[in-house]
Design a protein around this motif. Structure first.
Motif, PDB file in Angstrom:
ATOM      1  N   ALA A   3      21.901  30.983  52.356  1.00  0.00           N
ATOM      2  CA  ALA A   3      21.403  32.060  51.639  1.00  0.00           C
ATOM      3  C   ALA A   3      22.092  32.837  51.948  1.00  0.00           C
ATOM      4  O   ALA A   3      22.296  33.549  50.966  1.00  0.00           O
ATOM      5  N   LEU A   4      21.680  33.281  53.342  1.00  0.00           N
ATOM      6  CA  LEU A   4      22.329  34.276  53.278  1.00  0.00           C
ATOM      7  C   LEU A   4      23.509  35.052  53.603  1.00  0.00           C
ATOM      8  O   LEU A   4      24.266  36.005  52.788  1.00  0.00           O
ATOM      9  N   THR A   5      24.301  34.327  54.056  1.00  0.00           N
ATOM     10  CA  THR A   5      25.689  33.691  53.578  1.00  0.00           C
ATOM     11  C   THR A   5      26.356  34.115  52.021  1.00  0.00           C
ATOM     12  O   THR A   5      27.248  34.902  52.904  1.00  0.00           O
ATOM     13  N   GLY A   6      25.679  33.575  52.231  1.00  0.00           N
ATOM     14  CA  GLY A   6      26.635  33.609  50.332  1.00  0.00           C
ATOM     15  C   GLY A   6      25.860  34.844  49.768  1.00  0.00           C
ATOM     16  O   GLY A   6      26.850  35.450  48.970  1.00  0.00           O
ATOM     17  N   ALA A   7      25.176  35.460  49.742  1.00  0.00           N
ATOM     18  CA  ALA A   7      25.022  36.865  49.561  1.00  0.00           C
ATOM     19  C   ALA A   7      25.783  38.285  49.825  1.00  0.00           C
ATOM     20  O   ALA A   7      26.104  38.533  49.584  1.00  0.00           O
ATOM     21  N   ALA A   8      26.460  37.801  51.713  1.00  0.00           N
ATOM     22  CA  ALA A   8      26.598  38.459  52.250  1.00  0.00           C
ATOM     23  C   ALA A   8      28.265  38.582  50.877  1.00  0.00           C
ATOM     24  O   ALA A   8      28.975  39.604  51.365  1.00  0.00           O
ATOM     25  N   MET A   9      28.499  37.335  50.815  1.00  0.00           N
ATOM     26  CA  MET A   9      29.382  36.432  50.548  1.00  0.00           C
ATOM     27  C   MET A   9      29.477  37.947  49.026  1.00  0.00           C
ATOM     28  O   MET A   9      30.928  38.024  48.683  1.00  0.00           O
ATOM     29  N   CYS A  10      28.540  37.610  48.777  1.00  0.00           N
ATOM     30  CA  CYS A  10      28.758  37.988  47.015  1.00  0.00           C
ATOM     31  C   CYS A  10      28.422  39.385  47.165  1.00  0.00           C
ATOM     32  O   CYS A  10      29.198  39.942  46.109  1.00  0.00           O
ATOM     33  N   THR A  11      28.204  40.284  48.229  1.00  0.00           N
ATOM     34  CA  THR A  11      27.973  41.430  48.483  1.00  0.00           C
ATOM     35  C   THR A  11      29.717  41.655  48.714  1.00  0.00           C
ATOM     36  O   THR A  11      30.095  43.250  48.142  1.00  0.00           O
ATOM     37  N   GLY A  12      30.126  41.415  49.375  1.00  0.00           N
ATOM     38  CA  GLY A  12      31.269  41.601  49.265  1.00  0.00           C
ATOM     39  C   GLY A  12      32.552  41.813  48.436  1.00  0.00           C
ATOM     40  O   GLY A  12      33.197  42.761  47.932  1.00  0.00           O
ATOM     41  N   CYS A  13      32.280  40.854  47.995  1.00  0.00           N
ATOM     42  CA  CYS A  13      33.083  40.402  46.735  1.00  0.00           C
ATOM     43  C   CYS A  13      33.197  41.623  45.858  1.00  0.00           C
ATOM     44  O   CYS A  13      33.394  42.410  44.723  1.00  0.00           O
ATOM     45  N   VAL A  14      31.223  41.855  45.077  1.00  0.00           N
ATOM     46  CA  VAL A  14      30.810  43.235  44.351  1.00  0.00           C
ATOM     47  C   VAL A  14      31.436  44.653  44.325  1.00  0.00           C
ATOM     48  O   VAL A  14      32.226  45.441  43.755  1.00  0.00           O
ATOM     49  N   SER A  15      31.599  44.756  46.389  1.00  0.00           N
ATOM     50  CA  SER A  15      32.001  45.449  46.785  1.00  0.00           C
ATOM     51  C   SER A  15      34.077  45.741  46.618  1.00  0.00           C
ATOM     52  O   SER A  15      34.396  46.908  46.110  1.00  0.00           O
ATOM     53  N   TYR A  16      34.293  44.590  46.268  1.00  0.00           N
ATOM     54  CA  TYR A  16      35.900  44.946  46.844  1.00  0.00           C
ATOM     55  C   TYR A  16      36.107  44.924  44.858  1.00  0.00           C
ATOM     56  O   TYR A  16      37.926  46.419  44.298  1.00  0.00           O
ATOM     57  N   GLN A  17      35.622  44.148  43.804  1.00  0.00           N
ATOM     58  CA  GLN A  17      35.591  44.345  42.797  1.00  0.00           C
ATOM     59  C   GLN A  17      35.049  45.898  42.171  1.00  0.00           C
ATOM     60  O   GLN A  17      35.320  46.552  40.635  1.00  0.00           O
ATOM     61  N   ASP A  18      34.097  47.271  42.506  1.00  0.00           N
ATOM     62  CA  ASP A  18      34.515  48.086  42.523  1.00  0.00           C
ATOM     63  C   ASP A  18      34.729  49.547  42.708  1.00  0.00           C
ATOM     64  O   ASP A  18      34.595  50.558  42.527  1.00  0.00           O
ATOM     65  N   ALA A  19      36.050  49.169  43.336  1.00  0.00           N
ATOM     66  CA  ALA A  19      37.008  50.159  43.894  1.00  0.00           C
ATOM     67  C   ALA A  19      37.133  50.947  42.456  1.00  0.00           C
ATOM     68  O   ALA A  19      37.236  50.508  41.347  1.00  0.00           O
ATOM     69  N   PRO A  20      37.262  52.545  42.949  1.00  0.00           N
ATOM     70  CA  PRO A  20      37.306  53.896  41.823  1.00  0.00           C
ATOM     71  C   PRO A  20      38.577  53.035  41.677  1.00  0.00           C
ATOM     72  O   PRO A  20      39.720  53.593  41.779  1.00  0.00           O
ATOM     73  N   THR A  21      38.864  53.476  39.769  1.00  0.00           N
ATOM     74  CA  THR A  21      39.824  53.871  38.911  1.00  0.00           C
ATOM     75  C   THR A  21      39.675  55.396  38.457  1.00  0.00           C
ATOM     76  O   THR A  21      41.275  55.050  37.729  1.00  0.00           O
ATOM     77  N   ALA A  22      39.373  56.078  39.383  1.00  0.00           N
ATOM     78  CA  ALA A  22      39.332  57.500  38.483  1.00  0.00           C
ATOM     79  C   ALA A  22      40.875  57.363  38.396  1.00  0.00           C
ATOM     80  O   ALA A  22      41.376  58.520  37.030  1.00  0.00           O
ATOM     81  N   HIS A  23      41.772  57.462  39.367  1.00  0.00           N
ATOM     82  CA  HIS A  23      43.125  58.421  39.080  1.00  0.00           C
ATOM     83  C   HIS A  23      43.519  57.166  38.844  1.00  0.00           C
ATOM     84  O   HIS A  23      45.480  57.283  39.422  1.00  0.00           O
ATOM     85  N   GLY A  24      43.214  55.763  38.102  1.00  0.00           N
ATOM     86  CA  GLY A  24      44.734  54.867  38.033  1.00  0.00           C
ATOM     87  C   GLY A  24      44.846  53.903  38.560  1.00  0.00           C
ATOM     88  O   GLY A  24      43.608  53.223  39.505  1.00  0.00           O
ATOM     89  N   LYS A  25      45.061  52.539  37.918  1.00  0.00           N
ATOM     90  CA  LYS A  25      44.660  51.284  39.114  1.00  0.00           C
ATOM     91  C   LYS A  25      46.725  51.309  39.294  1.00  0.00           C
ATOM     92  O   LYS A  25      47.816  51.668  38.746  1.00  0.00           O
ATOM     93  N   VAL A  26      46.597  49.955  39.722  1.00  0.00           N
ATOM     94  CA  VAL A  26      47.791  48.650  40.216  1.00  0.00           C
ATOM     95  C   VAL A  26      48.260  48.316  39.074  1.00  0.00           C
ATOM     96  O   VAL A  26      47.576  47.720  38.675  1.00  0.00           O
ATOM     97  N   ARG A  27      49.450  48.440  39.012  1.00  0.00           N
ATOM     98  CA  ARG A  27      50.116  48.044  37.925  1.00  0.00           C
ATOM     99  C   ARG A  27      50.901  47.068  38.264  1.00  0.00           C
ATOM    100  O   ARG A  27      51.337  46.816  39.484  1.00  0.00           O
ATOM    101  N   SER A  28      50.550  45.837  37.646  1.00  0.00           N
ATOM    102  CA  SER A  28      51.105  44.882  37.666  1.00  0.00           C
ATOM    103  C   SER A  28      52.175  44.271  37.180  1.00  0.00           C
ATOM    104  O   SER A  28      51.778  44.471  34.901  1.00  0.00           O
ATOM    105  N   THR A  29      53.090  43.434  36.916  1.00  0.00           N
ATOM    106  CA  THR A  29      53.581  42.870  35.638  1.00  0.00           C
ATOM    107  C   THR A  29      53.502  41.430  35.908  1.00  0.00           C
ATOM    108  O   THR A  29      53.705  40.839  36.268  1.00  0.00           O
ATOM    109  N   ALA A  30      53.427  41.017  34.095  1.00  0.00           N
ATOM    110  CA  ALA A  30      53.641  39.055  34.281  1.00  0.00           C
ATOM    111  C   ALA A  30      53.950  38.454  34.924  1.00  0.00           C
ATOM    112  O   ALA A  30      55.626  38.976  34.799  1.00  0.00           O
ATOM    113  N   MET A  31      54.110  37.162  35.866  1.00  0.00           N
ATOM    114  CA  MET A  31      55.561  35.826  36.367  1.00  0.00           C
ATOM    115  C   MET A  31      56.287  35.839  35.477  1.00  0.00           C
ATOM    116  O   MET A  31      55.723  35.314  33.549  1.00  0.00           O
ATOM    117  N   THR A  32      56.936  36.060  35.818  1.00  0.00           N
ATOM    118  CA  THR A  32      58.599  35.193  34.768  1.00  0.00           C
ATOM    119  C   THR A  32      59.322  33.587  35.914  1.00  0.00           C
ATOM    120  O   THR A  32      58.853  34.525  37.213  1.00  0.00           O
TER     121      THR A  32
END
Length: 237
Positions: A3-32
């Motif tokens: 349970a602790l390991t899963g909680a730690a992994m989820c915490t890491g995912c949340v912190s990664y997904q919550d990176a601030p985007t106030a100054h813009g986002k990384v632009r990507s293009t669709a695969m061709t």
């Protein structure tokens, strides 16, 4: 523990997904399907070229705004029209009449000549783009069949450095700067310098990556030779 390991992994995912985007986002293009014909280095070179050309267009726009007399020399009715004409010349790999059919560094030298009387902004930016594209083998999109020379790209970065320095230090025959660019007086404006720095940085990084690619290929070959003797099947009878 699980349970602790899963909680730690989820915490890491949340912190990664919550990176601030106030100054813009990384632009990507669709695969061709064309992406399948590109290596990682090919893709990096393609993205770098696209970003460098956009930097040059921003430089041209800034230079036109500080030097409006230049776009009028080319016969354009507005600055916007002058930018459209310049972009079409660069992307269509067309020649500029003011440059007398000169290309890359020869054209760049003419654009920075104090006696040059044409649209200096268009000539300067076009010549820089032509110098960068020439260093990449004359193309702007790269695939498996394209070869890139690290030294040529490194040389292009140095040419951009020299061009930026000449632009800020040379004067015309009346003693005025060839083009008004950076301002260090009442209101500090070094946006031109930053844009040049981005171009130089991208070119240097690509040159280093290309050099490292061939170096690692050589190291990998030697490692395979040395490791071959330890990777033989052992007798079991």
């Amino acid at each position: 523990m699980v349970a602790l390991t899963g909680a730690a992994m989820c915490t890491g995912c949340v912190s990664y997904q919550d990176a601030p985007t106030a100054h813009g986002k990384v632009r990507s293009t669709a695969m061709t399907t064309a992406d399948l014909a590109q290596t990682d280095i090919n893709r990096m070179a393609t993205l770098g070229m696209r970003a460098n050309l956009e930097s040059l267009y921003r430089l041209a726009d800034k230079l036109y705004k500080r030097n409006p007399r230049e776009w009028r020399k080319g016969g354009a009715a507005t600055q916007a029209q002058a930018m459209v004409q310049l972009r079409a010349a660069i992307e269509g790999r067309r020649r500029l009449p003011d440059l007398k059919d000169l290309r890359d560094v020869k054209a760049l030298s003419l654009s920075l000549d104090p006696s040059f009387s044409g649209d200096r902004v268009a000539a300067f930016v076009f010549s820089l783009s032509d110098t960068i594209v020439a260093a990449h083998g004359g193309t702007t999109v790269f695939y498996l069949s394209d070869g890139l020379d690290a030294q040529r790209i490194y040389n292009a970065a140095r040419n951009v450095e020299i061009a930026a320095w000449l632009l800020s230090s040379r004067h015309d025959i009346t003693g005025k700067p060839l083009l008004l660019a950076n301002a260090l007086a009442d209101v500090r404006n070094v946006s031109f310098e930053r844009e040049f720095g981005k171009i130089i940085g991208r070119l240097d990084l690509l040159a280093e990556m290309l050099d490292e690619k061939y170096r690692r290929a050589g190291i990998g070959y030697v490692q395979n030779l040395l490791g071959a003797q330890f990777l033989q099947f052992l007798p079991v009878r």
